[in-house]
Design a protein around this motif. Structure first.
Motif, PDB file in Angstrom:
ATOM      1  N   PHE A 176      -6.832  99.274 -52.295  1.00  0.00           N
ATOM      2  CA  PHE A 176      -6.932  97.629 -52.399  1.00  0.00           C
ATOM      3  C   PHE A 176      -5.728  97.351 -52.795  1.00  0.00           C
ATOM      4  CE2 PHE A 176     -11.320  97.896 -51.326  1.00  0.00           C
ATOM      5  CZ  PHE A 176     -11.623  96.617 -50.823  1.00  0.00           C
ATOM      6  N   GLY A 177      -5.098  97.960 -53.829  1.00  0.00           N
ATOM      7  CA  GLY A 177      -3.689  97.604 -54.333  1.00  0.00           C
ATOM      8  C   GLY A 177      -2.747  97.677 -53.425  1.00  0.00           C
ATOM      9  N   ILE A 178      -2.741  98.764 -52.702  1.00  0.00           N
ATOM     10  CA  ILE A 178      -1.767  99.054 -51.690  1.00  0.00           C
ATOM     11  C   ILE A 178      -1.666  98.115 -50.740  1.00  0.00           C
ATOM     12  CG2 ILE A 178      -1.213 100.530 -49.712  1.00  0.00           C
ATOM     13  CD1 ILE A 178      -0.206 101.573 -52.710  1.00  0.00           C
ATOM     14  N   SER A 179      -2.882  97.327 -50.165  1.00  0.00           N
ATOM     15  CA  SER A 179      -3.141  96.560 -49.167  1.00  0.00           C
ATOM     16  C   SER A 179      -2.597  95.403 -49.530  1.00  0.00           C
ATOM     17  CB  SER A 179      -4.692  96.445 -48.799  1.00  0.00           C
ATOM     18  OG  SER A 179      -5.093  95.727 -49.734  1.00  0.00           O
ATOM     19  N   LEU A 180      -2.458  94.911 -51.022  1.00  0.00           N
ATOM     20  CA  LEU A 180      -2.036  93.600 -51.483  1.00  0.00           C
ATOM     21  C   LEU A 180      -0.397  93.699 -51.432  1.00  0.00           C
ATOM     22  CD1 LEU A 180      -4.018  93.118 -54.731  1.00  0.00           C
ATOM     23  CD2 LEU A 180      -4.268  92.154 -52.398  1.00  0.00           C
ATOM     24  N   LEU A 181       0.223  94.906 -51.670  1.00  0.00           N
ATOM     25  CA  LEU A 181       1.871  94.948 -51.464  1.00  0.00           C
ATOM     26  C   LEU A 181       2.208  94.724 -49.703  1.00  0.00           C
ATOM     27  CD1 LEU A 181       2.265  97.908 -53.777  1.00  0.00           C
ATOM     28  CD2 LEU A 181       2.164  95.794 -54.374  1.00  0.00           C
ATOM     29  N   LYS A 182       1.496  94.726 -48.974  1.00  0.00           N
ATOM     30  CA  LYS A 182       1.761  94.258 -47.715  1.00  0.00           C
ATOM     31  C   LYS A 182       2.919  95.263 -46.987  1.00  0.00           C
ATOM     32  CE  LYS A 182      -0.403  89.819 -47.588  1.00  0.00           C
ATOM     33  NZ  LYS A 182      -1.894  90.374 -47.750  1.00  0.00           N
TER      34      LYS A 182
END
Length: 190
Positions: free
Chosen positions: A17-23
């Protein structure tokens, strides 16, 4: 600035989920130390991000020369792993990230409750993740730590302990004052 925490069943899910936030875009790179748990690479493959590996020394500290050699125009983030809960030199990591304009990701899967300069590991980088289940000896428990409100607001999940098996660790927290204080600190800083 406050940290924002979200709870998951596992830290690898929190990391995803954290990686997805970094776009990050397909083909962009994240630097990882060359000694790691392969679970951390699963979200990277999912998002088609390229992992690049930097060397570490026998004492698990990074080879800064090798890191600098491996940073390219495609590099968007670097992962600092706190092996066995021993803090990495986060001051140096943060300086590098500022100069290179990349994200700092803290892998604190084995150091829940450990500190660096009076701050909890996992809460210092742009994103971090911890695995309290490994410390509390519960079946589930992962935490995503978000450093800034912009990242927090882009995460579209409830602020409750929706994915975290909260009650599985309550009996442990009753008996362990140090862990209870840390857990209450996390809940307070949501």
């Amino acid at each position: 600035m406050n940290n924002y925490n979200r709870y998951f069943a596992y830290s690898r899910t929190a990391f995803k989920f954290g990686i997805s936030l970094l776009k990050l875009s397909e083909g962009q790179e994240i630097l990882f130390p060359n000694y790691l748990c392969e679970e951390i690479l699963h979200p990277i493959k999912h998002f088609k991000i390229t992992p690049v590996f930097y060397k570490i020394f026998d004492d698990f500290t990074p080879d800064w020369d090798d890191i600098n050699k491996n940073i390219s125009s495609k590099t968007r983030a670097i992962v600092a792993i706190h092996y066995f809960g021993k803090p990495q030199n986060l001051k140096k990591f943060k300086e590098l990230c500022k100069i290179k304009n990349i994200f700092l990701i803290e892998d604190n899967a084995h150091g829940w409750g450990s500190k660096y300069q009076n701050q909890y590991l996992g809460t210092i980088g742009d994103i971090g993740f911890s695995s309290p289940r490994k410390t509390l000896e519960t079946k589930t428990g992962g935490v995503l730590h978000l450093k800034n409100k912009k990242l927090k607001n882009s995460l579209n999940i409830p602020t409750s302990n929706n994915f975290f098996n909260f009650w599985s660790c309550i009996h442990y927290l009753k008996e362990n004052v140090k862990q209870r204080k840390f857990f209450l600190h996390l809940l307070k800083n949501q």
